[in-house]
Design a protein around this motif. Structure first.
Motif, PDB file in Angstrom:
ATOM      1  N   UNK A  60       0.810  -1.221   0.000  1.00 48.27           N
ATOM      2  CA  UNK A  60       0.000   0.000   0.000  1.00 48.27           C
ATOM      3  C   UNK A  60       0.839   1.265   0.000  1.00 48.27           C
ATOM      4  N   UNK A  61       1.876   1.291   0.824  1.00 47.83           N
ATOM      5  CA  UNK A  61       2.719   2.490   0.865  1.00 47.83           C
ATOM      6  C   UNK A  61       3.514   2.647  -0.432  1.00 47.83           C
ATOM      7  N   UNK A  62       3.901   1.518  -1.030  1.00 45.97           N
ATOM      8  CA  UNK A  62       4.615   1.583  -2.314  1.00 45.97           C
ATOM      9  C   UNK A  62       3.696   2.113  -3.403  1.00 45.97           C
ATOM     10  N   UNK A  63       2.477   1.601  -3.461  1.00 46.04           N
ATOM     11  CA  UNK A  63       1.510   2.075  -4.454  1.00 46.04           C
ATOM     12  C   UNK A  63       1.208   3.555  -4.248  1.00 46.04           C
ATOM     13  N   UNK A  65       3.244   5.764  -3.027  1.00 48.15           N
ATOM     14  CA  UNK A  65       4.415   6.503  -3.526  1.00 48.15           C
ATOM     15  C   UNK A  65       4.426   6.602  -5.039  1.00 48.15           C
ATOM     16  N   UNK A  66       3.812   5.620  -5.700  1.00 49.55           N
ATOM     17  CA  UNK A  66       3.705   5.632  -7.158  1.00 49.55           C
ATOM     18  C   UNK A  66       2.512   6.463  -7.639  1.00 49.55           C
ATOM     19  N   UNK A  67       1.744   7.014  -6.693  1.00 50.91           N
ATOM     20  CA  UNK A  67       0.577   7.817  -7.050  1.00 50.91           C
ATOM     21  C   UNK A  67      -0.636   6.983  -7.408  1.00 50.91           C
ATOM     22  N   UNK A  68      -0.611   5.698  -7.107  1.00 50.98           N
ATOM     23  CA  UNK A  68      -1.723   4.789  -7.403  1.00 50.98           C
ATOM     24  C   UNK A  68      -2.595   4.658  -6.149  1.00 50.98           C
ATOM     25  N   UNK A  69      -3.337   5.715  -5.879  1.00 51.26           N
ATOM     26  CA  UNK A  69      -4.052   5.814  -4.611  1.00 51.26           C
ATOM     27  C   UNK A  69      -5.219   4.838  -4.466  1.00 51.26           C
ATOM     28  N   UNK A  70      -5.952   4.569  -5.526  1.00 57.63           N
ATOM     29  CA  UNK A  70      -7.051   3.589  -5.433  1.00 57.63           C
ATOM     30  C   UNK A  70      -6.500   2.226  -5.053  1.00 57.63           C
ATOM     31  N   UNK A  73      -5.275   2.176  -1.454  1.00 63.46           N
ATOM     32  CA  UNK A  73      -6.364   2.017  -0.487  1.00 63.46           C
ATOM     33  C   UNK A  73      -6.843   0.577  -0.411  1.00 63.46           C
ATOM     34  N   UNK A  74      -6.871  -0.106  -1.534  1.00 65.52           N
ATOM     35  CA  UNK A  74      -7.271  -1.505  -1.537  1.00 65.52           C
ATOM     36  C   UNK A  74      -6.293  -2.353  -0.724  1.00 65.52           C
TER      37      UNK A  74
END
Length: 170
Positions: A60-63, A65-70, A73-74
């Protein structure tokens, strides 16, 4: 007072600068590693372990950082679920996950999710900590500030006015 760990000049030198492309590649590699770890953990007995919660949190924290917020959150929601399943609904280990979820929820302007996350953080701290403890006070203040901001900016849908309206018959 002296430091117990020896510190050399090398230990305090600035980190090497990496390009945005290199940083993104490193994050993508990290993402793949977490995804592989999650697949392995989910196929073992006791899938809702602390290790699985940690792997989902890392993903989740990696995503995020990549700006992949949806997607963040999953993954963070699955981390929260694993913590709750393993440790109970009021476990304090949920707080860092909720804090991280807030960042993505705010980025996506998911105001009802922000409200729910802050409410849950407040609920957990109010059940687990004595009044006056720093973490409980921080959760209370964060919720209060959020409620004020949400009201001022009308970020949340209006509540059912029938349930809160005073009638003239009293």
């Amino acid at each position: 007072q002296t430091c117990a760990l020896p510190i050399s000049d090398d230990a305090i030198s600035p980190a090497p600068q990496v390009s945005e492309k290199e940083a993104t590649a490193a994050l993508q590699e990290s993402k793949s590693g977490y995804e592989q770890k999650i697949l392995t953990l989910e196929q073992t007995p006791g899938a809702y372990s602390t290790e699985l919660a940690d792997a989902y949190y890392g993903l989740g924290t990696t995503l995020q950082s990549l700006g992949q917020h949806e997607e963040a959150l999953s993954a963070l929601g699955k981390s929260l679920q694993a913590i709750r399943y393993s440790n109970g609904l009021q476990d304090m280990k949920q707080l860092p996950v909720l804090h991280t979820m807030l960042t993505s929820s705010k980025s996506l302007e998911k105001w009802e999710d922000v409200d729910a996350q802050l409410q849950l953080a407040y609920y957990i701290t109010s059940r687990q900590l004595a009044p006056g403890e720093d973490t409980r006070q921080a959760a209370t203040l964060a919720l209060g500030r959020w409620k004020l901001e949400a009201a001022q900016k009308e970020l949340l849908p209006p509540r059912d006015r029938k349930s809160t309206r005073l009638t003239s018959s009293h």
